[in-house]
Motif scaffolding. Sequence first.
Motif, PDB file in Angstrom:
ATOM      1  N   MET A   1       0.817  -1.219   0.000  1.00  0.00           N
ATOM      2  CA  MET A   1       0.000   0.000   0.000  1.00  0.00           C
ATOM      3  C   MET A   1       0.849   1.267   0.000  1.00  0.00           C
ATOM      4  O   MET A   1       0.535   2.232  -0.683  1.00  0.00           O
ATOM      5  N   GLU A   2       1.911   1.279   0.767  1.00  0.00           N
ATOM      6  CA  GLU A   2       2.716   2.493   0.891  1.00  0.00           C
ATOM      7  C   GLU A   2       3.380   2.906  -0.423  1.00  0.00           C
ATOM      8  O   GLU A   2       3.821   4.049  -0.575  1.00  0.00           O
ATOM      9  N   ASN A   3       3.452   2.005  -1.400  1.00  0.00           N
ATOM     10  CA  ASN A   3       4.031   2.329  -2.704  1.00  0.00           C
ATOM     11  C   ASN A   3       3.044   3.026  -3.645  1.00  0.00           C
ATOM     12  O   ASN A   3       3.464   3.639  -4.627  1.00  0.00           O
ATOM     13  N   LEU A   4       1.755   2.943  -3.392  1.00  0.00           N
ATOM     14  CA  LEU A   4       0.753   3.464  -4.325  1.00  0.00           C
ATOM     15  C   LEU A   4       0.954   4.929  -4.707  1.00  0.00           C
ATOM     16  O   LEU A   4       0.813   5.272  -5.883  1.00  0.00           O
ATOM     17  N   PRO A   5       1.296   5.836  -3.780  1.00  0.00           N
ATOM     18  CA  PRO A   5       1.481   7.235  -4.203  1.00  0.00           C
ATOM     19  C   PRO A   5       2.603   7.427  -5.228  1.00  0.00           C
ATOM     20  O   PRO A   5       2.635   8.433  -5.923  1.00  0.00           O
ATOM     21  N   ARG A   6       3.487   6.463  -5.356  1.00  0.00           N
ATOM     22  CA  ARG A   6       4.582   6.573  -6.313  1.00  0.00           C
ATOM     23  C   ARG A   6       4.124   6.407  -7.756  1.00  0.00           C
ATOM     24  O   ARG A   6       4.807   6.851  -8.672  1.00  0.00           O
TER      25      ARG A   6
END
Length: 143
Positions: free
Chosen positions: A24-29
């Motif tokens: 989930m933490e990669n989605l903004p990338r």
Amino acid sequence: MSTLEEHVDVGVPIDKAWDSLHRMENLPRFVEGIRDARAESGGRAHLDVEAGGRTRELEAEVSDHGDQRVMEWHTTSAPELIGSFALQPIDQDHTRVQARLEYDPDTIRESFGGPKGFAQANAIERLVRSDLQQFKEYVETGR
């Protein structure tokens, strides 16, 4: 509900693509408009989304089927969105990433603004294609 399916082929093994995609933490990338994303307990996720000049907090339920390389998700409040990412190996060093999104165009317009009808559907298609291209760049170059 409208359904959109798009895919992109990436030049990395399926394990690397999966590791990058399902966190989930990669989605903004690589997903336009997601300002923050975090996994929460019980297969839930919290997303801060900005679209159409509006910011919304969305909660979603996420199910990872790692053995099948499929991640499914759906929002638990308005706007109702249902989606999935499925990864398929092309060969040892290439993977196809298939994205599927189900949405109600009127609900999206009410939640985030924007045009009605066909113009909005085209905008959503372009956005999903762009996100997939951003994922390709992210996973292949690490940026």
